[in-house]
Scaffold this motif. Structure first.
Motif, mmCIF file in Angstrom:
data_model
loop_
_atom_site.group_PDB
_atom_site.id
_atom_site.type_symbol
_atom_site.label_atom_id
_atom_site.label_comp_id
_atom_site.label_asym_id
_atom_site.label_seq_id
_atom_site.Cartn_x
_atom_site.Cartn_y
_atom_site.Cartn_z
ATOM 1 N N PRO A 10 -37.041 -0.855 63.747
ATOM 2 C CA PRO A 10 -38.017 -1.120 62.681
ATOM 3 C C PRO A 10 -39.293 -0.286 62.836
ATOM 4 C CG PRO A 10 -37.215 -3.171 63.659
ATOM 5 C CD PRO A 10 -36.761 -2.058 64.554
ATOM 6 N N LEU A 11 -39.744 0.253 61.719
ATOM 7 C CA LEU A 11 -41.008 0.994 61.675
ATOM 8 C C LEU A 11 -42.020 0.164 60.888
ATOM 9 C CD1 LEU A 11 -39.725 4.568 60.696
ATOM 10 C CD2 LEU A 11 -40.111 3.648 63.001
ATOM 11 N N GLU A 12 -43.217 0.023 61.450
ATOM 12 C CA GLU A 12 -44.287 -0.688 60.743
ATOM 13 C C GLU A 12 -45.113 0.358 59.991
ATOM 14 O OE1 GLU A 12 -44.678 -3.623 64.671
ATOM 15 O OE2 GLU A 12 -46.324 -2.290 64.102
ATOM 16 N N VAL A 13 -44.715 0.634 58.769
ATOM 17 C CA VAL A 13 -45.360 1.711 58.004
ATOM 18 C C VAL A 13 -46.586 1.158 57.261
ATOM 19 C CG1 VAL A 13 -45.044 3.422 56.169
ATOM 20 C CG2 VAL A 13 -43.161 2.920 57.756
ATOM 21 N N CYS A 14 -47.679 1.910 57.325
ATOM 22 C CA CYS A 14 -48.951 1.495 56.699
ATOM 23 C C CYS A 14 -49.434 2.682 55.852
ATOM 24 C CB CYS A 14 -49.994 1.170 57.759
ATOM 25 S SG CYS A 14 -49.403 0.104 59.103
ATOM 26 N N VAL A 15 -49.072 2.706 54.583
ATOM 27 C CA VAL A 15 -49.284 3.905 53.764
ATOM 28 C C VAL A 15 -50.772 4.209 53.567
ATOM 29 C CG1 VAL A 15 -48.863 4.985 51.515
ATOM 30 C CG2 VAL A 15 -47.071 3.583 52.571
ATOM 31 N N THR A 16 -51.540 3.222 53.105
ATOM 32 C CA THR A 16 -52.963 3.482 52.823
ATOM 33 C C THR A 16 -53.686 3.951 54.076
ATOM 34 O OG1 THR A 16 -52.963 1.849 51.061
ATOM 35 C CG2 THR A 16 -55.110 2.452 51.969
ATOM 36 N N SER A 17 -53.410 3.300 55.205
ATOM 37 C CA SER A 17 -54.032 3.703 56.470
ATOM 38 C C SER A 17 -53.754 5.176 56.757
ATOM 39 C CB SER A 17 -53.479 2.816 57.590
ATOM 40 O OG SER A 17 -53.766 3.360 58.844
ATOM 41 N N ASN A 18 -52.497 5.584 56.611
ATOM 42 C CA ASN A 18 -52.117 6.982 56.879
ATOM 43 C C ASN A 18 -52.840 7.958 55.958
ATOM 44 O OD1 ASN A 18 -48.588 6.190 57.443
ATOM 45 N ND2 ASN A 18 -50.315 6.045 58.831
ATOM 46 N N LEU A 19 -53.051 7.519 54.709
ATOM 47 C CA LEU A 19 -53.730 8.408 53.758
ATOM 48 C C LEU A 19 -55.227 8.466 54.056
ATOM 49 C CD1 LEU A 19 -51.803 7.545 50.465
ATOM 50 C CD2 LEU A 19 -51.329 9.346 52.153
ATOM 51 N N ALA A 46 -57.490 -1.956 51.390
ATOM 52 C CA ALA A 46 -56.216 -2.281 50.726
ATOM 53 C C ALA A 46 -55.463 -3.314 51.559
ATOM 54 C CB ALA A 46 -55.361 -1.022 50.563
ATOM 55 N N ASN A 47 -55.187 -4.463 50.960
ATOM 56 C CA ASN A 47 -54.419 -5.485 51.695
ATOM 57 C C ASN A 47 -52.925 -5.324 51.388
ATOM 58 O OD1 ASN A 47 -53.990 -6.680 49.197
ATOM 59 N ND2 ASN A 47 -55.632 -8.178 49.464
ATOM 60 N N LEU A 48 -52.117 -6.248 51.928
ATOM 61 C CA LEU A 48 -50.661 -6.105 51.761
ATOM 62 C C LEU A 48 -50.264 -6.105 50.282
ATOM 63 C CD1 LEU A 48 -47.832 -5.916 53.054
ATOM 64 C CD2 LEU A 48 -47.774 -8.413 53.072
ATOM 65 N N THR A 49 -50.919 -6.944 49.497
ATOM 66 C CA THR A 49 -50.631 -6.988 48.051
ATOM 67 C C THR A 49 -50.880 -5.610 47.431
ATOM 68 O OG1 THR A 49 -51.347 -9.289 48.090
ATOM 69 C CG2 THR A 49 -51.189 -8.237 45.923
ATOM 70 N N ASP A 50 -52.008 -4.991 47.796
ATOM 71 C CA ASP A 50 -52.320 -3.646 47.280
ATOM 72 C C ASP A 50 -51.267 -2.624 47.730
ATOM 73 O OD1 ASP A 50 -54.753 -4.596 46.190
ATOM 74 O OD2 ASP A 50 -55.754 -4.345 48.117
ATOM 75 N N GLU A 51 -50.845 -2.748 48.993
ATOM 76 C CA GLU A 51 -49.831 -1.809 49.514
ATOM 77 C C GLU A 51 -48.542 -1.894 48.698
ATOM 78 O OE1 GLU A 51 -50.144 0.400 52.002
ATOM 79 O OE2 GLU A 51 -52.132 -0.248 52.628
ATOM 80 N N LEU A 52 -48.143 -3.124 48.391
ATOM 81 C CA LEU A 52 -46.886 -3.308 47.646
ATOM 82 C C LEU A 52 -47.033 -2.781 46.215
ATOM 83 C CD1 LEU A 52 -46.034 -6.841 49.050
ATOM 84 C CD2 LEU A 52 -44.777 -4.729 49.519
ATOM 85 N N ASN A 53 -48.204 -3.010 45.626
ATOM 86 C CA ASN A 53 -48.446 -2.475 44.277
ATOM 87 C C ASN A 53 -48.432 -0.945 44.287
ATOM 88 O OD1 ASN A 53 -48.613 -4.900 42.846
ATOM 89 N ND2 ASN A 53 -50.744 -5.196 43.451
ATOM 90 N N LEU A 54 -48.980 -0.385 45.367
ATOM 91 C CA LEU A 54 -48.990 1.078 45.500
ATOM 92 C C LEU A 54 -47.559 1.631 45.588
ATOM 93 C CD1 LEU A 54 -50.887 3.623 46.100
ATOM 94 C CD2 LEU A 54 -50.366 3.194 48.504
ATOM 95 N N LEU A 55 -46.698 0.916 46.304
ATOM 96 C CA LEU A 55 -45.300 1.364 46.404
ATOM 97 C C LEU A 55 -44.645 1.399 45.023
ATOM 98 C CD1 LEU A 55 -43.753 -0.350 49.563
ATOM 99 C CD2 LEU A 55 -44.850 1.872 49.347
#
Ligand SMILES: [Zn+2]
Length: 342
Positions: free
Chosen positions: A242-251, A286-295
């Motif tokens: 499993p990878l714990e991916v954090c898109v906003t953080s990476n950007l 960006a919280n988890l809800t924002d991350e999912l919306n971004l996806l």
């Protein structure tokens, strides 16, 4: 997909996340209470505090990180921060989260390790008793505090094993490589801690290989720079690590120059075991809800794929089988209730 409709669905969906730092996830309102308690002329209200959290570069981010840490001066401050953070997760309909905290960072402010740890545990357990959320705590032993004293740090955590399910390794990945922490990970495993490590974020694929082969990490925090090594991608896929991916953080930290370069879509399509997480939601905005919306909006994830990501998080979690079943049942009941037969 109708984005407006999907936002409402994501908002109400029971959620799970595995990569979130307590020190970067507190609600700004809880920090404002401390700022008022201790007095500060720079920041007088929430608007001014929000402005302070707009970062110009990584150096500024670190400055603000330490600036806000200086307001946690007594155990009650930390207890309230932990409590408020978990309540804010529950308000997002997060039903389970694994949360990192690094007591050593507060110890610098002269508060004993035990005091910090007990304040965090107390705040977390209080929130759990009042809200429909369960939390697994993971202590980040932090690379930057060095490998020499890492066993001492593990010794200090060990009495709290009932409350701390695992250890993690954040901090400067390049300057303090994973291989220096082999001994403490071996010992932590002997003591029954679950193992996870940040890798493949600020450093490349070798760091991920070391986290897997030397530290025996069961999950990888981030892992996104695995994309630079096809053999590593094959390995992650074959072993379903499993990878714990954090898109906003990476950007925000510029691991990738633009959103289009982020590999989350490729990873998912390629069959890697991906989870989606917020890392430091308050710091990155960006919280988890924002991350999912971004996806959904930027990476064209469908609702069945979002459901799969939530299921991945449940399966990759360190929750026991009984709790995993309960979380899965809550997820399924939600999808059934909105009549989307996914
Ligand atoms: Zn992290």
């Amino acid at each position: 997909m109708d984005i407006k409709n999907s936002v409402a669905i994501i908002k109400a969906m029971p959620k799970v996340e595995l990569h979130l730092h307590l020190e970067g996830a507190f609600p700004l309102e809880s920090l404002l209470r401390l700022i008022k308690k201790y007095g500060n002329t720079e920041v007088r209200n929430l608007e001014e505090l929000k402005r302070k959290f707009i970062f110009t570069d990584f150096g500024h981010f670190i400055d603000i990180w330490y600036w806000k840490s200086a307001f946690y001066r007594e155990p009650a401050d930390i207890e309230d921060m932990a409590y408020s953070t978990i309540v804010s997760l529950s308000e997002q309909n997060i039903i389970y989260a694994e949360v990192y905290f690094s007591p050593y960072d507060f110890v610098k402010s002269d508060m004993p390790f035990q005091t910090v740890t007990e304040a965090v545990i107390s705040g977390v357990r209080r929130a759990e008793s009042e809200y429909p959320i369960k939390i697994g705590l993971i202590v980040d032993i932090v690379r930057n505090h060095g490998p020499e004293t890492s066993i001492e740090r593990l010794d200090k955590i060990t009495p709290y094993k009932k409350d701390v399910i695992g250890i993690g390794l954040g901090g400067s990945e390049k300057e303090f490589p994973a291989k220096w922490f082999t001994a403490v990970y071996t010992e932590a495993q002997k003591r029954g801690f679950r193992l996870v490590a940040h890798a493949g974020e600020a450093d490349g694929p070798d760091s991920v290989w070391d986290a897997l082969q030397l530290l025996h990490a069961e999950r990888i925090g981030h892992g996104v720079r695995s994309i630079e090594d096809p053999a590593l991608i094959d390995h992650l896929k074959a072993w379903q690590i499993p990878l714990e991916v954090c898109v906003t953080s990476n950007l925000k930290t510029k691991i990738f120059p633009s959103g289009a370069k982020h590999p989350i879509r490729n990873f998912f399509d390629d069959g890697l075991f991906v989870t989606i997480n917020s890392d430091d939601p308050t710091m990155f905005g960006a919280n988890l809800t924002d991350e999912l919306n971004l996806l959904i909006s930027d990476y064209h994830f469908s609702l069945p794929e979002i459901k799969q990501l939530m299921q991945n998080a449940i399966q990759a979690s360190f929750a026991d089988e009984n709790l995993k079943q309960q979380l899965t049942a809550k997820q399924q009941a939600y999808w059934d209730s909105i009549n989307l037969s996914l």
